[in-house]
Design a protein around this motif. Structure first.
Motif, PDB file in Angstrom:
ATOM      1  N   MET A   1      12.559   1.932 -10.992  1.00 26.63           N
ATOM      2  CA  MET A   1      11.985   3.272 -11.043  1.00 26.63           C
ATOM      3  C   MET A   1      10.464   3.185 -10.942  1.00 26.63           C
ATOM      4  SD  MET A   1      14.320   5.535 -11.138  1.00 26.63           S
ATOM      5  CE  MET A   1      13.434   6.976 -11.734  1.00 26.63           C
ATOM      6  N   GLY A   2       9.797   4.321 -11.078  1.00 30.74           N
ATOM      7  CA  GLY A   2       8.349   4.333 -11.024  1.00 30.74           C
ATOM      8  C   GLY A   2       7.833   4.946  -9.743  1.00 30.74           C
ATOM      9  N   ILE A   3       6.586   4.631  -9.411  1.00 26.26           N
ATOM     10  CA  ILE A   3       5.914   5.263  -8.275  1.00 26.26           C
ATOM     11  C   ILE A   3       6.629   4.996  -6.953  1.00 26.26           C
ATOM     12  CG2 ILE A   3       4.353   3.322  -7.825  1.00 26.26           C
ATOM     13  CD1 ILE A   3       3.462   7.096  -7.700  1.00 26.26           C
ATOM     14  N   LEU A   4       7.349   3.881  -6.846  1.00 26.78           N
ATOM     15  CA  LEU A   4       8.031   3.563  -5.595  1.00 26.78           C
ATOM     16  C   LEU A   4       9.150   4.548  -5.283  1.00 26.78           C
ATOM     17  CD1 LEU A   4       8.267  -0.350  -5.620  1.00 26.78           C
ATOM     18  CD2 LEU A   4       6.375   1.141  -4.949  1.00 26.78           C
ATOM     19  N   GLN A   5       9.635   5.259  -6.308  1.00 28.53           N
ATOM     20  CA  GLN A   5      10.703   6.221  -6.099  1.00 28.53           C
ATOM     21  C   GLN A   5      10.188   7.653  -5.914  1.00 28.53           C
ATOM     22  OE1 GLN A   5      11.185   3.506  -8.365  1.00 28.53           O
ATOM     23  NE2 GLN A   5      12.267   2.736  -6.571  1.00 28.53           N
ATOM     24  N   VAL A   6       8.890   7.856  -6.019  1.00 27.98           N
ATOM     25  CA  VAL A   6       8.330   9.211  -5.922  1.00 27.98           C
ATOM     26  C   VAL A   6       8.229   9.669  -4.470  1.00 27.98           C
ATOM     27  CG1 VAL A   6       6.278  10.624  -6.360  1.00 27.98           C
ATOM     28  CG2 VAL A   6       7.094   9.037  -8.104  1.00 27.98           C
ATOM     29  N   PHE A   7       7.920   8.742  -3.573  1.00 26.53           N
ATOM     30  CA  PHE A   7       7.698   9.105  -2.171  1.00 26.53           C
ATOM     31  C   PHE A   7       8.761   8.490  -1.271  1.00 26.53           C
ATOM     32  CE2 PHE A   7       3.494   8.835  -4.226  1.00 26.53           C
ATOM     33  CZ  PHE A   7       3.104  10.169  -4.107  1.00 26.53           C
ATOM     34  N   GLU A   8       9.143   9.237  -0.238  1.00 32.87           N
ATOM     35  CA  GLU A   8      10.119   8.727   0.725  1.00 32.87           C
ATOM     36  C   GLU A   8       9.507   7.647   1.605  1.00 32.87           C
ATOM     37  OE1 GLU A   8      11.834  11.799   3.020  1.00 32.87           O
ATOM     38  OE2 GLU A   8      12.732  12.854   1.304  1.00 32.87           O
ATOM     39  N   SER A   9       8.219   7.774   1.876  1.00 34.28           N
ATOM     40  CA  SER A   9       7.562   6.814   2.764  1.00 34.28           C
ATOM     41  C   SER A   9       6.202   6.428   2.213  1.00 34.28           C
ATOM     42  CB  SER A   9       7.406   7.419   4.163  1.00 34.28           C
ATOM     43  OG  SER A   9       6.712   6.531   5.023  1.00 34.28           O
ATOM     44  N   PHE A  10       5.887   5.144   2.297  1.00 31.97           N
ATOM     45  CA  PHE A  10       4.581   4.648   1.858  1.00 31.97           C
ATOM     46  C   PHE A  10       3.703   4.220   3.029  1.00 31.97           C
ATOM     47  CE2 PHE A  10       6.171   4.704  -2.376  1.00 31.97           C
ATOM     48  CZ  PHE A  10       5.079   4.567  -3.224  1.00 31.97           C
ATOM     49  N   TYR A  11       4.310   4.070   4.211  1.00 31.99           N
ATOM     50  CA  TYR A  11       3.566   3.518   5.340  1.00 31.99           C
ATOM     51  C   TYR A  11       3.779   4.333   6.606  1.00 31.99           C
ATOM     52  CZ  TYR A  11       3.607  -0.587   2.260  1.00 31.99           C
ATOM     53  OH  TYR A  11       3.491  -1.439   1.180  1.00 31.99           O
ATOM     54  N   GLU A  12       2.780   4.253   7.498  1.00 29.81           N
ATOM     55  CA  GLU A  12       2.873   4.810   8.839  1.00 29.81           C
ATOM     56  C   GLU A  12       2.280   3.804   9.810  1.00 29.81           C
ATOM     57  OE1 GLU A  12       2.019   9.262   9.245  1.00 29.81           O
ATOM     58  OE2 GLU A  12       0.895   8.747   7.432  1.00 29.81           O
ATOM     59  N   ASN A  13       2.792   3.779  11.025  1.00 29.74           N
ATOM     60  CA  ASN A  13       2.267   2.875  12.038  1.00 29.74           C
ATOM     61  C   ASN A  13       0.925   3.371  12.565  1.00 29.74           C
ATOM     62  OD1 ASN A  13       4.472   1.111  11.932  1.00 29.74           O
ATOM     63  ND2 ASN A  13       5.624   2.324  13.416  1.00 29.74           N
ATOM     64  N   VAL A  14       0.110   2.428  13.022  1.00 28.58           N
ATOM     65  CA  VAL A  14      -1.204   2.730  13.582  1.00 28.58           C
ATOM     66  C   VAL A  14      -1.328   1.997  14.913  1.00 28.58           C
ATOM     67  CG1 VAL A  14      -3.695   2.366  13.312  1.00 28.58           C
ATOM     68  CG2 VAL A  14      -2.328   3.115  11.362  1.00 28.58           C
ATOM     69  N   ALA A  15      -1.813   2.672  15.941  1.00 26.90           N
ATOM     70  CA  ALA A  15      -2.019   2.034  17.235  1.00 26.90           C
ATOM     71  C   ALA A  15      -3.128   0.996  17.130  1.00 26.90           C
ATOM     72  CB  ALA A  15      -2.382   3.078  18.287  1.00 26.90           C
ATOM     73  N   GLN A  16      -2.987  -0.102  17.852  1.00 29.55           N
ATOM     74  CA  GLN A  16      -3.960  -1.187  17.784  1.00 29.55           C
ATOM     75  C   GLN A  16      -5.351  -0.721  18.197  1.00 29.55           C
ATOM     76  OE1 GLN A  16      -2.949  -4.607  20.156  1.00 29.55           O
ATOM     77  NE2 GLN A  16      -4.152  -5.999  18.885  1.00 29.55           N
ATOM     78  N   SER A  17      -5.404   0.264  19.075  1.00 24.97           N
ATOM     79  CA  SER A  17      -6.684   0.759  19.578  1.00 24.97           C
ATOM     80  C   SER A  17      -7.346   1.776  18.646  1.00 24.97           C
ATOM     81  CB  SER A  17      -6.481   1.408  20.948  1.00 24.97           C
ATOM     82  OG  SER A  17      -5.549   2.481  20.858  1.00 24.97           O
ATOM     83  N   GLU A  18      -6.641   2.206  17.611  1.00 23.12           N
ATOM     84  CA  GLU A  18      -7.174   3.229  16.722  1.00 23.12           C
ATOM     85  C   GLU A  18      -8.298   2.670  15.858  1.00 23.12           C
ATOM     86  OE1 GLU A  18      -5.452   6.460  13.441  1.00 23.12           O
ATOM     87  OE2 GLU A  18      -4.098   5.477  14.883  1.00 23.12           O
ATOM     88  N   LYS A  19      -9.369   3.446  15.711  1.00 22.27           N
ATOM     89  CA  LYS A  19     -10.512   3.008  14.921  1.00 22.27           C
ATOM     90  C   LYS A  19     -10.148   2.912  13.442  1.00 22.27           C
ATOM     91  CE  LYS A  19     -14.205   4.799  17.883  1.00 22.27           C
ATOM     92  NZ  LYS A  19     -15.381   5.709  17.955  1.00 22.27           N
ATOM     93  N   PRO A  20     -10.756   1.974  12.694  1.00 25.15           N
ATOM     94  CA  PRO A  20     -10.485   1.873  11.253  1.00 25.15           C
ATOM     95  C   PRO A  20     -10.810   3.182  10.548  1.00 25.15           C
ATOM     96  CG  PRO A  20     -11.772  -0.003  12.038  1.00 25.15           C
ATOM     97  CD  PRO A  20     -11.740   0.979  13.159  1.00 25.15           C
ATOM     98  N   ALA A  21      -9.959   3.563   9.607  1.00 21.54           N
ATOM     99  CA  ALA A  21     -10.131   4.819   8.878  1.00 21.54           C
ATOM    100  C   ALA A  21      -9.547   4.656   7.479  1.00 21.54           C
ATOM    101  CB  ALA A  21      -9.446   5.961   9.631  1.00 21.54           C
ATOM    102  N   PRO A  22      -9.916   5.539   6.540  1.00 18.16           N
ATOM    103  CA  PRO A  22      -9.354   5.462   5.191  1.00 18.16           C
ATOM    104  C   PRO A  22      -7.823   5.433   5.214  1.00 18.16           C
ATOM    105  CG  PRO A  22     -11.203   6.966   5.205  1.00 18.16           C
ATOM    106  CD  PRO A  22     -10.959   6.584   6.632  1.00 18.16           C
ATOM    107  N   GLY A  23      -7.265   4.530   4.433  1.00 20.09           N
ATOM    108  CA  GLY A  23      -5.820   4.372   4.365  1.00 20.09           C
ATOM    109  C   GLY A  23      -5.287   3.265   5.248  1.00 20.09           C
ATOM    110  N   HIS A  24      -6.060   2.849   6.260  1.00 20.97           N
ATOM    111  CA  HIS A  24      -5.606   1.777   7.158  1.00 20.97           C
ATOM    112  C   HIS A  24      -5.610   0.434   6.420  1.00 20.97           C
ATOM    113  CE1 HIS A  24      -6.421   3.874  11.278  1.00 20.97           C
ATOM    114  NE2 HIS A  24      -5.970   4.721  10.372  1.00 20.97           N
TER     115      HIS A  24
END
Length: 236
Positions: A1-24
């Motif tokens: 249990m805990g925070i891992l069960q609060v959200f359905e998803s913790f990650y999203e894919n990022v294109a290699q060409s995408e500039k660094p941004a908060p959360g990356h």
């Protein structure tokens, strides 16, 4: 249990060409933090020798960061009160907390002021490194009981992330007590994914509280959801 069960998803894919941004997430050379800084004390072998030919590794002392009689050494360019601090480093995953760059440097008076401030245009990133959770085969700092407390949001400076392939399995601990600046230059590399905006909002709330701000709502809401996740026997 805990925070891992609060959200359905913790990650999203990022294109290699995408500039660094908060959360990356990036692979970043991460220095070890020593309670007592260590100095690399270098010296010439002789007054005529410009290359580093001798050095001593020592703990910081009262004699350091003060004007000392020493000859300049090629490629080091140490100022009168500057020293070389050394530390072990490891390439670790890290999450970008913020991006900072100064705008309108060209609007400064031409000449010396503009030239000296030019480097401020280059983006600098504040990142928080990730440390692995311990296993039976690889004991470490973040053992099962400590991880259970972190998953229940018992510590503002830690945040648990799951394994990308097993969402219920804790994999890494984000350490907000080890945040540091970097240019994400040589030695750094995109992991081509980022934190989902919802858990990242909790992380930013924690960092805001640690920084003395009052942006508590996301963290308090999440902590209320997981407050019963930690068995009483594991509570501090």
């Amino acid at each position: 249990m805990g925070i891992l069960q609060v959200f359905e998803s913790f990650y999203e894919n990022v294109a290699q060409s995408e500039k660094p941004a908060p959360g990356h997430l990036y692979w970043v050379p991460t220095p070890e933090v020593n309670e007592v800084p260590r100095i690399l004390d270098v010296a010439r072998a002789s007054p005529s020798e410009h290359e580093v030919s001798s050095f001593t590794i020592c703990d910081i002392a009262k004699t350091h960061f003060k004007k000392r009689d020493r000859l300049p050494i090629k490629s080091l360019s140490l100022g009168e009160t500057e020293e070389l601090i050394i530390a072990k480093a490891k390439r670790r995953p890290a999450v970008i907390i913020s991006v900072m760059a100064s705008e309108n440097i060209q609007g400064l008076p031409e000449g010396h002021q503009q030239r000296m401030a030019k480097h401020l245009e280059k983006p600098c990133y504040l990142v928080a490194p990730l440390y692995s959770t311990a296993t039976a085969m690889k004991p470490g700092t973040f053992g099962p009981v400590l991880v259970a407390r972190i998953r229940a949001l018992q510590y503002l400076h830690f945040f648990c992330l799951p394994d990308r392939n097993s969402p219920d399995k804790p994999s890494s601990i984000i350490r907000l007590d080890r945040v540091f600046p970097t240019y994400l230059g040589r030695g750094s590399e995109s992991m081509e994914y980022k934190m989902h905006e919802e858990p990242f909002e909790i992380l930013l709330s924690q960092f805001s509280i640690l920084s003395g701000a009052v942006y508590r709502e996301p963290y308090d809401l999440a902590r209320g959801l997981v407050q019963d996740a930690l068995p009483a026997a594991l509570d501090a």
